[in-house]
Design a protein around this motif. Structure first.
Motif, PDB file in Angstrom:
ATOM      1  N   ASP A  91       9.949 -13.578   3.372  1.00 60.54           N
ATOM      2  CA  ASP A  91       9.663 -13.533   4.806  1.00 60.54           C
ATOM      3  C   ASP A  91       9.042 -12.164   5.069  1.00 60.54           C
ATOM      4  OD1 ASP A  91       9.486 -13.460   7.516  1.00 60.54           O
ATOM      5  OD2 ASP A  91      11.624 -13.820   7.925  1.00 60.54           O
ATOM      6  N   PRO A  92       7.712 -12.090   5.076  1.00 61.28           N
ATOM      7  CA  PRO A  92       7.038 -10.790   5.209  1.00 61.28           C
ATOM      8  C   PRO A  92       7.380 -10.034   6.488  1.00 61.28           C
ATOM      9  CG  PRO A  92       5.509 -12.462   4.422  1.00 61.28           C
ATOM     10  CD  PRO A  92       6.749 -13.182   4.849  1.00 61.28           C
ATOM     11  N   SER A  93       7.978 -10.712   7.461  1.00 64.52           N
ATOM     12  CA  SER A  93       8.343 -10.012   8.693  1.00 64.52           C
ATOM     13  C   SER A  93       9.602  -9.159   8.513  1.00 64.52           C
ATOM     14  CB  SER A  93       8.567 -11.021   9.825  1.00 64.52           C
ATOM     15  OG  SER A  93       9.744 -11.784   9.613  1.00 64.52           O
ATOM     16  N   VAL A  94      10.323  -9.357   7.425  1.00 63.43           N
ATOM     17  CA  VAL A  94      11.539  -8.586   7.165  1.00 63.43           C
ATOM     18  C   VAL A  94      11.185  -7.377   6.303  1.00 63.43           C
ATOM     19  CG1 VAL A  94      13.852  -8.620   6.154  1.00 63.43           C
ATOM     20  CG2 VAL A  94      12.955 -10.665   7.278  1.00 63.43           C
ATOM     21  N   PRO A  95      11.511  -6.163   6.732  1.00 59.88           N
ATOM     22  CA  PRO A  95      11.214  -4.983   5.916  1.00 59.88           C
ATOM     23  C   PRO A  95      11.882  -5.074   4.547  1.00 59.88           C
ATOM     24  CG  PRO A  95      11.830  -4.341   8.151  1.00 59.88           C
ATOM     25  CD  PRO A  95      12.111  -5.807   8.037  1.00 59.88           C
ATOM     26  N   VAL A  96      11.162  -4.644   3.515  1.00 56.76           N
ATOM     27  CA  VAL A  96      11.720  -4.764   2.161  1.00 56.76           C
ATOM     28  C   VAL A  96      12.984  -3.936   1.988  1.00 56.76           C
ATOM     29  CG1 VAL A  96       9.546  -5.355   1.019  1.00 56.76           C
ATOM     30  CG2 VAL A  96      10.167  -2.939   1.327  1.00 56.76           C
ATOM     31  N   GLY A  97      13.119  -2.873   2.754  1.00 54.80           N
ATOM     32  CA  GLY A  97      14.306  -2.030   2.616  1.00 54.80           C
ATOM     33  C   GLY A  97      15.588  -2.779   2.909  1.00 54.80           C
ATOM     34  N   ILE A  98      15.564  -3.616   3.934  1.00 56.70           N
ATOM     35  CA  ILE A  98      16.746  -4.398   4.284  1.00 56.70           C
ATOM     36  C   ILE A  98      17.125  -5.328   3.136  1.00 56.70           C
ATOM     37  CG2 ILE A  98      17.587  -6.216   5.836  1.00 56.70           C
ATOM     38  CD1 ILE A  98      15.864  -4.963   8.047  1.00 56.70           C
TER      39      ILE A  98
ATOM     40  N   ALA B  68       1.860  -7.805  -3.870  1.00 57.06           N
ATOM     41  CA  ALA B  68       1.866  -6.703  -2.900  1.00 57.06           C
ATOM     42  C   ALA B  68       3.275  -6.445  -2.381  1.00 57.06           C
ATOM     43  CB  ALA B  68       0.922  -7.016  -1.745  1.00 57.06           C
ATOM     44  N   ARG B  69       4.003  -7.514  -2.079  1.00 51.07           N
ATOM     45  CA  ARG B  69       5.384  -7.351  -1.596  1.00 51.07           C
ATOM     46  C   ARG B  69       6.311  -6.886  -2.728  1.00 51.07           C
ATOM     47  NH1 ARG B  69       8.101  -7.314   3.337  1.00 51.07           N
ATOM     48  NH2 ARG B  69       9.448  -9.079   2.859  1.00 51.07           N
TER      49      ARG B  69
ATOM     50  N   GLN C 171       5.470  -4.951  -5.179  1.00 56.13           N
ATOM     51  CA  GLN C 171       5.224  -3.519  -5.356  1.00 56.13           C
ATOM     52  C   GLN C 171       5.852  -2.720  -4.217  1.00 56.13           C
ATOM     53  OE1 GLN C 171       1.613  -2.384  -7.048  1.00 56.13           O
ATOM     54  NE2 GLN C 171       1.630  -0.306  -6.258  1.00 56.13           N
ATOM     55  N   GLU C 172       5.722  -3.220  -3.007  1.00 53.42           N
ATOM     56  CA  GLU C 172       6.325  -2.524  -1.865  1.00 53.42           C
ATOM     57  C   GLU C 172       7.834  -2.419  -2.048  1.00 53.42           C
ATOM     58  OE1 GLU C 172       6.640  -2.967   3.036  1.00 53.42           O
ATOM     59  OE2 GLU C 172       5.610  -4.505   1.841  1.00 53.42           O
ATOM     60  N   ALA C 173       8.457  -3.514  -2.496  1.00 52.16           N
ATOM     61  CA  ALA C 173       9.908  -3.511  -2.698  1.00 52.16           C
ATOM     62  C   ALA C 173      10.307  -2.526  -3.793  1.00 52.16           C
ATOM     63  CB  ALA C 173      10.379  -4.921  -3.058  1.00 52.16           C
ATOM     64  N   ASN C 174       9.541  -2.489  -4.865  1.00 52.27           N
ATOM     65  CA  ASN C 174       9.902  -1.603  -5.971  1.00 52.27           C
ATOM     66  C   ASN C 174       9.612  -0.141  -5.661  1.00 52.27           C
ATOM     67  OD1 ASN C 174      10.928  -3.714  -7.359  1.00 52.27           O
ATOM     68  ND2 ASN C 174       9.394  -3.738  -8.980  1.00 52.27           N
ATOM     69  N   GLU C 175       8.626   0.112  -4.842  1.00 52.88           N
ATOM     70  CA  GLU C 175       8.399   1.482  -4.394  1.00 52.88           C
ATOM     71  C   GLU C 175       9.559   1.958  -3.522  1.00 52.88           C
ATOM     72  OE1 GLU C 175       4.580   1.312  -2.537  1.00 52.88           O
ATOM     73  OE2 GLU C 175       3.471   1.441  -4.436  1.00 52.88           O
TER      74      GLU C 175
ATOM     75  N   SER D 137      -5.995 -11.524 -10.169  1.00 54.13           N
ATOM     76  CA  SER D 137      -5.568 -10.201  -9.714  1.00 54.13           C
ATOM     77  C   SER D 137      -4.061 -10.029  -9.864  1.00 54.13           C
ATOM     78  CB  SER D 137      -5.994  -9.966  -8.264  1.00 54.13           C
ATOM     79  OG  SER D 137      -5.362 -10.885  -7.387  1.00 54.13           O
ATOM     80  N   ASP D 138      -3.302 -11.100  -9.639  1.00 54.98           N
ATOM     81  CA  ASP D 138      -1.852 -11.043  -9.840  1.00 54.98           C
ATOM     82  C   ASP D 138      -1.525 -10.806 -11.309  1.00 54.98           C
ATOM     83  OD1 ASP D 138      -1.310 -11.612  -7.122  1.00 54.98           O
ATOM     84  OD2 ASP D 138      -1.535 -13.751  -7.496  1.00 54.98           O
ATOM     85  N   CYS D 139      -2.243 -11.502 -12.186  1.00 55.85           N
ATOM     86  CA  CYS D 139      -2.019 -11.317 -13.627  1.00 55.85           C
ATOM     87  C   CYS D 139      -2.369  -9.899 -14.050  1.00 55.85           C
ATOM     88  CB  CYS D 139      -2.809 -12.343 -14.416  1.00 55.85           C
ATOM     89  SG  CYS D 139      -2.150 -14.032 -14.286  1.00 55.85           S
ATOM     90  N   ALA D 140      -3.420  -9.337 -13.473  1.00 54.20           N
ATOM     91  CA  ALA D 140      -3.787  -7.952 -13.785  1.00 54.20           C
ATOM     92  C   ALA D 140      -2.679  -6.998 -13.342  1.00 54.20           C
ATOM     93  CB  ALA D 140      -5.107  -7.601 -13.102  1.00 54.20           C
ATOM     94  N   TRP D 141      -2.064  -7.287 -12.194  1.00 52.30           N
ATOM     95  CA  TRP D 141      -0.952  -6.464 -11.718  1.00 52.30           C
ATOM     96  C   TRP D 141       0.238  -6.568 -12.664  1.00 52.30           C
ATOM     97  CZ3 TRP D 141       4.103  -7.190 -10.237  1.00 52.30           C
ATOM     98  CH2 TRP D 141       4.717  -6.161  -9.506  1.00 52.30           C
TER      99      TRP D 141
END
Length: 313
Positions: free
Chosen positions: A120-127, A152-153, A155-159, A195-199
């Motif tokens: 659910d992209p509306s929920v911040p990954v930190g939560i 993208a999500r 990576q955001e979560a792991n950052e 692009s996902d496979c490259a990531w």
């Protein structure tokens, strides 16, 4: 059987992961025989989810493990926080509720691999990461991942995890197959593109692919004229995929194997750790998967299968 390593686990994960979305209690004996046969060929990982068969999948697996006394030999991948009729449920409360019930059904106090079934992209990954890490600290989860999360999500979560000293996602479970999806099979599903496979290659994050053999597209049963499976037509029928099928058939003939085994090998020979969720329900299907998992493909062959580039001339 080949294996991969997933951070957080103390044992390797078999490259073939047994699907269980048909495990109902009224077919328990069939499911048990299927699991016995899968473990006999070297498999050790079972995929399930809170929503599968209304919870019967997890209960069936739990019964089988109790009867065999083999919980310590089994890697369980289960998923939670799937949306319901009211909408998205990717929040700490739903994660807690689904996980606790999954543990009860499975008859265990921990799951090896826990994935969020949707995002659910509306929920911040930190939560989300804070909540999942609480369960890791409590010993209820060994490793966490996203099923149908975009890179993208992820990576955001792991950052966020790196910035806050938390355990990151150590696997992802989208669809990856030689046949490329025209549209999501189910709402909210993610299919890995180039692009996902490259990531994944850049980060070497393990990918556990569902519908790894494109739901039978490579069996030879389907042609452009055979349109009796509406979902397969909608998702996988395209000129590009028919070309991929022909190339898989050509390579299969050269190797003395089948096109569907080549399609499986395509997933397992990616330049990053990869596993394939398989739906094999018969000894013949299971043996086909075992043989397909042994096929080695070069990077040039992967490129040729997918794009038809003239590397094999």
């Amino acid at each position: 059987m080949r294996t991969i390593t997933i951070q957080g686990l103390d044992k390797p994960v078999s490259c073939l992961i047994k699907g269980s979305d048909y495990f109902r209690e009224d077919v328990y004996e069939k499911a048990a025989r299927n699991l016995d046969a899968y473990f006999a060929i070297g498999g050790n990982t079972i995929d399930t989810a809170y929503i599968y068969c209304g919870g019967e999948s997890e209960k069936t697996i739990g019964r089988w493990m109790a009867e065999r006394g083999n919980r310590d030999q089994v890697i369980i991948l289960t998923k939670g926080a799937h949306h319901n009729k009211d909408g998205p449920r990717v929040n700490p409360e739903a994660i807690e509720a689904d996980l606790q019930e999954s543990l009860q059904r499975l008859g265990t106090d921990y799951v090896d691999l826990y994935a969020l079934h949707r995002d659910d992209p509306s929920v911040p990954v930190g939560i989300i990461m804070d909540a999942l890490n609480e369960h890791i600290q409590a010993g209820r989860i060994r490793a966490i991942g996203g099923s149908n999360w975009t890179t993208a999500r992820l990576q955001e979560a792991n950052e966020y995890a790196a910035q806050h000293g938390l355990v990151p996602f150590t696997f992802s479970s989208p669809n990856l197959s030689l046949a490329k999806a025209n549209e999501p099979f189910w709402s909210g599903c993610v299919s890995a593109d180039s692009s996902d496979c490259a990531w994944h290659e850049q980060h070497q994050l393990p990918l556990l692919s569902w519908s790894s053999q494109a739901r039978g597209f490579f069996t030879g049963r389907f042609t452009p004229e055979v349109r009796d499976n509406a979902d397969l037509v909608r998702v996988f029928y395209s000129d590009a995929n028919w070309d991929r099928l022909r190339r898989a058939e050509q390579l299969a003939a050269e190797r003395g194997v089948t096109a569907i085994q080549i399609a499986l090998a395509y997933v397992l020979n990616q330049p990053f750790p990869a596993c394939a969720l398989i739906g094999a329900q018969t000894p013949e299907e299971l043996e086909s998967c075992r043989q397909g998992a042994e096929i080695v493909l070069t990077r040039e062959e992967l490129e040729w299968l997918e794009h038809g580039t003239p590397v094999r001339a």
